[in-house]
Design an enzyme around this catalytic site. Structure first.
Site, PDB file in Angstrom:
ATOM      1  N   ASP A 138      10.918 -22.976  28.884  1.00 43.99           N
ATOM      2  CA  ASP A 138      11.613 -21.656  28.671  1.00 43.99           C
ATOM      3  C   ASP A 138      11.274 -20.801  29.450  1.00 43.99           C
ATOM      4  OD1 ASP A 138      13.431 -20.383  26.519  1.00 43.99           O
ATOM      5  OD2 ASP A 138      11.465 -19.223  26.324  1.00 43.99           O
TER       6      ASP A 138
ATOM      7  N   GLU B 259      14.442 -23.134  32.548  1.00 42.12           N
ATOM      8  CA  GLU B 259      15.130 -22.277  32.489  1.00 42.12           C
ATOM      9  C   GLU B 259      14.841 -21.075  33.446  1.00 42.12           C
ATOM     10  OE1 GLU B 259      16.639 -18.968  29.342  1.00 42.12           O
ATOM     11  OE2 GLU B 259      14.767 -19.538  29.218  1.00 42.12           O
TER      12      GLU B 259
END
Ligand SMILES: *[C@@H]1O[C@H](CO)[C@@H](O)[C@H](O)[C@H]1NC(C)=O
Ligand SMILES: *[C@@H]1O[C@H](CO)[C@@H](O)[C@H](O)[C@H]1NC(C)=O
Ligand SMILES: *[C@@H]1O[C@H](CO)[C@@H](O)[C@H](O)[C@H]1NC(C)=O
Ligand SMILES: *[C@@H]1O[C@H](CO)[C@@H](O)[C@H](O)[C@H]1NC(C)=O
Ligand SMILES: *[C@@H]1O[C@H](CO)[C@@H](O)[C@H](O)[C@H]1NC(C)=O
Ligand SMILES: *[C@@H]1O[C@H](CO)[C@@H](O)[C@H](O)[C@H]1NC(C)=O
Length: 540
Positions: A228, A252
């Site tokens: 993330d 990400e």
């Protein structure tokens, strides 16, 4: 070396050699196809019957055990890897933005989120996947923890290893996303839920995370990790972390600028999701007859910006963006847009519910409960994803360079895109489902197909034949995508026996039921045998 009958008697023996861990490296990951699910929303124990309104942002009861009970539903579409929500303990109770059902609000990274089950449940999910020849990717949040308010936040034992002031960057909100120092050192979140930013430059914090990720992968026999908020940590943090993970990572980096995202792969050793393609992909199919030039241009930009575009994560939907279906209702445009990630470069990711026609918009509406669909395997989109995965797998089986060669993406007309990732060649159209039939030609110079080559469309199961020059006339019907592979390489494509011939070529009769069963068994046996070989190597 074995007859089928002999091999069958060996099945139970071989199955016992299937290893419990086949962690994925980049080479192994290339052939995988990932189904992303939100743990709280994908499956829950059938004894739980409370209503789940995505808009309420509350826990709805999904668990790891219940996920393990629905693996055949996922595998039936041809996906072999699942990406699940973050697994660690999150802040409890309700906030101005609801509960931490999504798992991104870390409290203690040394404990698991008990809403999703126990450590044994997570291990059992991992084992259940491996027993089916499937893989587990877990989402990890390294950049921050969570607190209900920035003013209230103070490091404490509740945050497990991060209990000292020095473990955090001093408070400031990110106000200027063009200032990378702010992006890396200031805090995400807002006054309702603040995300205290960890001091990932601190040697103590770095050391903790590197040990932690090694243990997480080992404790739960993870095959890959999704990372993330990668762009919120300095690039120099990542190489040691991904090395400590020791398995494939997909990260990400939420930015559509390929020149911004590229260095995260080239220098930081994270394999980003392909946001640079995501935005032009959505725009290309976000209505009929859209301009395709932005997408084809971005394919070139991506090629020149990343060391290896074939390791990027390719997607149309995820939990952070409105579902494509929230803006587009034309079923052909939806199918064309969903086809792109599965027939072009990169590891494909499909977000749960795409197969069920979900159309939730922005977070939280795009995190609908799936159990309301009764895991219907008969829907058009469910079968559609199965067809695309079969085509991708057939291409990978037919050519060892399918996954590593970069696709050529060009326009055949103002409304037709040619995605040439040999031996898989697709025509995507923007005309929509009410358009009349359109004709396009795939030149032999592009496909490499010789005259009289029979090819099959994995979507319609129509068989086509190239003309005397090797060119292929393709009729785009109802604006549907066309996904072609030579019939001699079709593997499991259209294995349900619906093959029909069209065009000028001579028709091919579909195989007898007996032949289909035999070839299907051959594939199963090949899988079992190679898994057994891996198992022996792992034991040595
Ligand atoms: C569902 O809940 C029941 C009762 O609590 C339990 O016995 C069962 O094992 C659970 N099933 C799963 C798949 O977790
Ligand atoms: C970027 O943000 C940092 C931290 O807030 C600040 O010190 C610096 O002046 C900013 N740089 C620019 C160019 O605005
Ligand atoms: C892994 O398991 C060990 C042994 O039970 C435990 O000490 C450690 O905290 C666990 N780490 C993670 C990240 O799960
Ligand atoms: C797609 O079209 C809708 C209107 O139909 C619009 O609201 C949305 O912003 C468009 N999305 C993109 C990414 O262009
Ligand atoms: C499509 O967009 C490109 C640049 O984005 C532009 O050069 C081209 O003229 C557009 N084509 C049409 C038909 O509008
Ligand atoms: C066979 O597969 C094709 C392509 O996915 C699909 O269109 C067709 O409905 C399937 N037929 C059956 C009987 O499932």
């Amino acid at each position: 070396m074995f007859t089928t009958a002999q091999a069958l008697t060996l099945l139970p023996l071989l199955a016992s050699f299937v290893p419990s861990a086949l962690a994925l490296d980049a080479t192994a990951m290339r052939s995988k196809s990932v189904y992303q699910l939100v743990t709280d929303r994908f499956a829950r124990n059938s004894s739980v019957t409370t209503t789940c309104n995505a808009a309420d942002r509350k826990y709805c009861g999904g668990t790891w055990s219940a996920v393990a009970g629905q693996l055949d539903y996922i595998k039936g579409m041809g996906f072999d890897t699942i990406w699940i929500s973050p697994v660690v303990d999150n802040i409890g109770g309700s906030t101005g933005e609801g509960e931490a059902y999504h798992g991104y609000w870390t409290l203690d990274t040394n404990s698991l989120n008990s809403n999703f089950g126990t450590a044994d449940d997570l291990k059992a999910l991992s084992t259940a996947l491996h027993n089916k020849g499937m893989y587990l990717m877990v989402d990890v949040v390294v950049n921050h923890v969570a607190a209900t308010s920035s003013a209230d936040f103070a490091p404490s034992a509740a945050y497990g290893p991060f209990s000292a002031q020095d473990d955090f960057h001093p408070f400031c909100w990110i106000t200027d996303y063009t200032n990378q120092t702010q992006v890396e050192e200031c805090w995400l979140g807002d006054s309702a839920v603040a995300l205290p930013d960890l001091n990932t430059e601190s040697a103590t914090v770095k050391q903790f995370w590197n040990t932690w990720i090694t243990q997480l992968v080992s404790n739960y026999t993870l095959d890959a990790v999704r990372i993330d908020t990668v762009k919120h940590i300095s690039q120099s943090f990542w190489p040691d972390f991904v090395n400590a993970a020791g398995v494939f990572n997909q990260g990400e980096v939420l930015n559509g600028d390929a020149t911004y995202v590229g260095p995260y792969q080239n220098t930081a050793k994270v394999n980003p999701f392909n946001y640079p393609i995501y935005y032009p992909l959505v725009r290309a199919f976000n209505g009929t007859n859209q301009n395709l030039t932005e997408l084809t241009a971005m394919v070139s930009t991506v090629k020149s910006s990343f060391n290896d575009p074939t390791l990027l994560g390719s997607f149309l939907n995820n939990h952070d963006n409105p579902r494509f279906e929230s803006a587009v209702s034309d079923t052909s445009l939806i199918k064309n847009a969903h086809t792109y990630p599965l027939v072009s470069d990169g590891i494909p990711y499909v977000y749960y519910g795409s197969e069920a026609g979900f159309k939730g918009g922005n977070d939280p509406d795009n995190r609908e409960p799936l159990w309301t669909t009764s895991y219907d395997t008969s829907s058009d989109m469910y079968k559609f994803f199965a067809s695309l995965n079969a085509a991708r797998a057939a291409a990978g089986a037919a050519s060892s360079s399918f996954y590593t060669n970069q696709a050529t993406v060009s326009t055949l007309s103002s409304t037709a895109l040619l995605v040439n990732k040999s031996p898989l060649i697709s025509v995507l159209s923007t005309t929509g489902s009410s358009a009349s039939d359109a004709s396009v030609t795939i030149p032999s110079s592009s496909s490499g197909w010789a005259k009289g080559t029979k090819v099959i469309d994995a979507v319609s199961c129509n068989e086509l034949t190239t003309d005397d020059s090797g060119n292929l006339a393709v009729t785009v019907s109802k604006g549907l995508p066309v996904v072609l592979i030579e019939s001699s390489k079709k593997g499991g494509v259209c294995a349900n026996g619906t093959t029909s011939s069209t065009g000028s070529g001579s028709g091919s009769s579909s195989k007898s039921a007996g032949e289909k069963t035999a070839s299907g068994m051959g594939l199963v046996m090949a899988g079992v045998l190679s898994a057994a070989v891996f198992g022996v190597q792992a034991l040595i």
